[in-house]
Design a protein around this motif. Structure first.
Motif, mmCIF file in Angstrom:
data_model
loop_
_atom_site.group_PDB
_atom_site.id
_atom_site.type_symbol
_atom_site.label_atom_id
_atom_site.label_comp_id
_atom_site.label_asym_id
_atom_site.label_seq_id
_atom_site.Cartn_x
_atom_site.Cartn_y
_atom_site.Cartn_z
ATOM 1 N N THR A 27 0.838 -1.203 0.000
ATOM 2 C CA THR A 27 0.000 0.000 0.000
ATOM 3 C C THR A 27 0.871 1.250 0.000
ATOM 4 O O THR A 27 0.602 2.206 -0.737
ATOM 5 C CB THR A 27 -0.949 -0.003 1.210
ATOM 6 N N ALA A 28 1.914 1.256 0.812
ATOM 7 C CA ALA A 28 2.817 2.401 0.868
ATOM 8 C C ALA A 28 3.483 2.633 -0.486
ATOM 9 O O ALA A 28 3.542 3.767 -0.978
ATOM 10 C CB ALA A 28 3.873 2.198 1.952
ATOM 11 N N VAL A 29 3.962 1.570 -1.100
ATOM 12 C CA VAL A 29 4.632 1.699 -2.399
ATOM 13 C C VAL A 29 3.653 2.174 -3.461
ATOM 14 O O VAL A 29 3.966 3.081 -4.249
ATOM 15 C CB VAL A 29 5.300 0.364 -2.799
ATOM 16 N N ARG A 30 2.457 1.606 -3.477
ATOM 17 C CA ARG A 30 1.453 2.044 -4.460
ATOM 18 C C ARG A 30 1.134 3.523 -4.289
ATOM 19 O O ARG A 30 0.973 4.252 -5.271
ATOM 20 C CB ARG A 30 0.164 1.217 -4.336
ATOM 21 N N GLN A 31 1.043 3.992 -3.041
ATOM 22 C CA GLN A 31 0.740 5.401 -2.792
ATOM 23 C C GLN A 31 1.879 6.295 -3.294
ATOM 24 O O GLN A 31 1.643 7.301 -3.949
ATOM 25 C CB GLN A 31 0.480 5.637 -1.304
ATOM 26 N N LEU A 32 3.114 5.911 -3.002
ATOM 27 C CA LEU A 32 4.254 6.693 -3.489
ATOM 28 C C LEU A 32 4.323 6.676 -5.013
ATOM 29 O O LEU A 32 4.623 7.696 -5.637
ATOM 30 C CB LEU A 32 5.555 6.165 -2.887
ATOM 31 N N GLU A 33 4.043 5.530 -5.610
ATOM 32 C CA GLU A 33 4.046 5.455 -7.076
ATOM 33 C C GLU A 33 2.989 6.388 -7.658
ATOM 34 O O GLU A 33 3.210 7.024 -8.683
ATOM 35 C CB GLU A 33 3.836 4.020 -7.545
ATOM 36 N N TYR A 34 1.848 6.487 -6.986
ATOM 37 C CA TYR A 34 0.824 7.430 -7.438
ATOM 38 C C TYR A 34 1.331 8.869 -7.341
ATOM 39 O O TYR A 34 1.173 9.658 -8.277
ATOM 40 C CB TYR A 34 -0.481 7.280 -6.643
ATOM 41 N N TYR A 35 1.950 9.224 -6.212
ATOM 42 C CA TYR A 35 2.448 10.590 -6.054
ATOM 43 C C TYR A 35 3.384 10.977 -7.199
ATOM 44 O O TYR A 35 3.383 12.120 -7.657
ATOM 45 C CB TYR A 35 3.196 10.770 -4.730
ATOM 46 N N PHE A 36 4.195 10.021 -7.666
ATOM 47 C CA PHE A 36 5.169 10.291 -8.726
ATOM 48 C C PHE A 36 4.661 9.950 -10.119
ATOM 49 O O PHE A 36 5.398 10.093 -11.092
ATOM 50 C CB PHE A 36 6.476 9.544 -8.443
ATOM 51 N N SER A 37 3.419 9.517 -10.243
ATOM 52 C CA SER A 37 2.868 9.169 -11.552
ATOM 53 C C SER A 37 2.714 10.428 -12.398
ATOM 54 O O SER A 37 2.489 11.525 -11.865
ATOM 55 C CB SER A 37 1.508 8.485 -11.398
ATOM 56 N N PRO A 38 2.832 10.304 -13.720
ATOM 57 C CA PRO A 38 2.653 11.477 -14.581
ATOM 58 C C PRO A 38 1.302 12.171 -14.356
ATOM 59 O O PRO A 38 1.223 13.395 -14.383
ATOM 60 C CB PRO A 38 2.749 10.902 -15.992
ATOM 61 N N ALA A 39 0.264 11.390 -14.084
ATOM 62 C CA ALA A 39 -1.072 11.956 -13.878
ATOM 63 C C ALA A 39 -1.108 12.858 -12.651
ATOM 64 O O ALA A 39 -1.792 13.888 -12.653
ATOM 65 C CB ALA A 39 -2.093 10.835 -13.729
ATOM 66 N N ASN A 40 -0.389 12.519 -11.597
ATOM 67 C CA ASN A 40 -0.410 13.333 -10.385
ATOM 68 C C ASN A 40 0.730 14.356 -10.349
ATOM 69 O O ASN A 40 0.496 15.533 -10.092
ATOM 70 C CB ASN A 40 -0.326 12.450 -9.139
ATOM 71 N N PHE A 41 1.944 13.892 -10.601
ATOM 72 C CA PHE A 41 3.113 14.758 -10.415
ATOM 73 C C PHE A 41 3.061 15.990 -11.314
ATOM 74 O O PHE A 41 3.444 17.079 -10.898
ATOM 75 C CB PHE A 41 4.405 13.969 -10.650
ATOM 76 N N GLY A 42 2.577 15.818 -12.526
ATOM 77 C CA GLY A 42 2.518 16.929 -13.470
ATOM 78 C C GLY A 42 1.643 18.079 -13.017
ATOM 79 O O GLY A 42 1.827 19.211 -13.443
ATOM 80 N N ARG A 43 0.684 17.799 -12.126
ATOM 81 C CA ARG A 43 -0.218 18.857 -11.657
ATOM 82 C C ARG A 43 -0.049 19.167 -10.178
ATOM 83 O O ARG A 43 -0.794 19.958 -9.615
ATOM 84 C CB ARG A 43 -1.665 18.506 -11.980
ATOM 85 N N ASP A 44 0.936 18.541 -9.533
ATOM 86 C CA ASP A 44 1.152 18.746 -8.102
ATOM 87 C C ASP A 44 2.299 19.734 -7.893
ATOM 88 O O ASP A 44 3.461 19.367 -7.766
ATOM 89 C CB ASP A 44 1.469 17.408 -7.431
ATOM 90 N N ALA A 45 1.938 21.019 -7.849
ATOM 91 C CA ALA A 45 2.956 22.072 -7.728
ATOM 92 C C ALA A 45 3.741 21.938 -6.427
ATOM 93 O O ALA A 45 4.956 22.170 -6.405
ATOM 94 C CB ALA A 45 2.297 23.439 -7.826
#
Length: 103
Positions: A27-45
């Motif tokens: 769960t921790a790894v999946r959450q971190l992978e989401y934070y760094f995913s193109p879908a999230n990281f690109g819009r997370d100022a």
């Protein structure tokens, strides 16, 4: 009863690792992978601002995010989980920072 059970871990917690089940680590790894995913990281100022020149973000910062904090895992355990379970993320040598893996 099987004799191999008596030779195994002394408790269910020991069998699962010090900080919980493999599911918690995943769960921790999946959450971190989401934070760094193109879908999230690109819009997370905010996350982009926290990134250093090498593209790393401190695990201590990420571990303070609500979804990570609920897992109650120390940074060292999160780093170990990323190293062993993720091909999408990289942890620095000191195991204090994480970034998206080069693709």
């Amino acid at each position: 009863a099987s004799s191999s059970a008596a030779l195994g871990a002394s408790s269910p917690a020991a069998a699962q690792g010090r900080y919980g089940s493999g599911a918690k680590r995943q769960t921790a790894v999946r959450q971190l992978e989401y934070y760094f995913s193109p879908a999230n990281f690109g819009r997370d100022a905010f996350l982009q601002q926290q990134m250093d020149g090498d593209g790393y973000v401190p695990l201590s910062l990420l571990n303070g995010f609500n979804r990570m904090r609920r897992l109650e895992m120390p940074v060292s355990e999160v780093a170990t989980a990323v190293v062993s379970l993720s091909s999408a993320l990289e942890v620095d040598e000191a195991r204090e920072r994480v970034r998206a893996a080069a693709r």
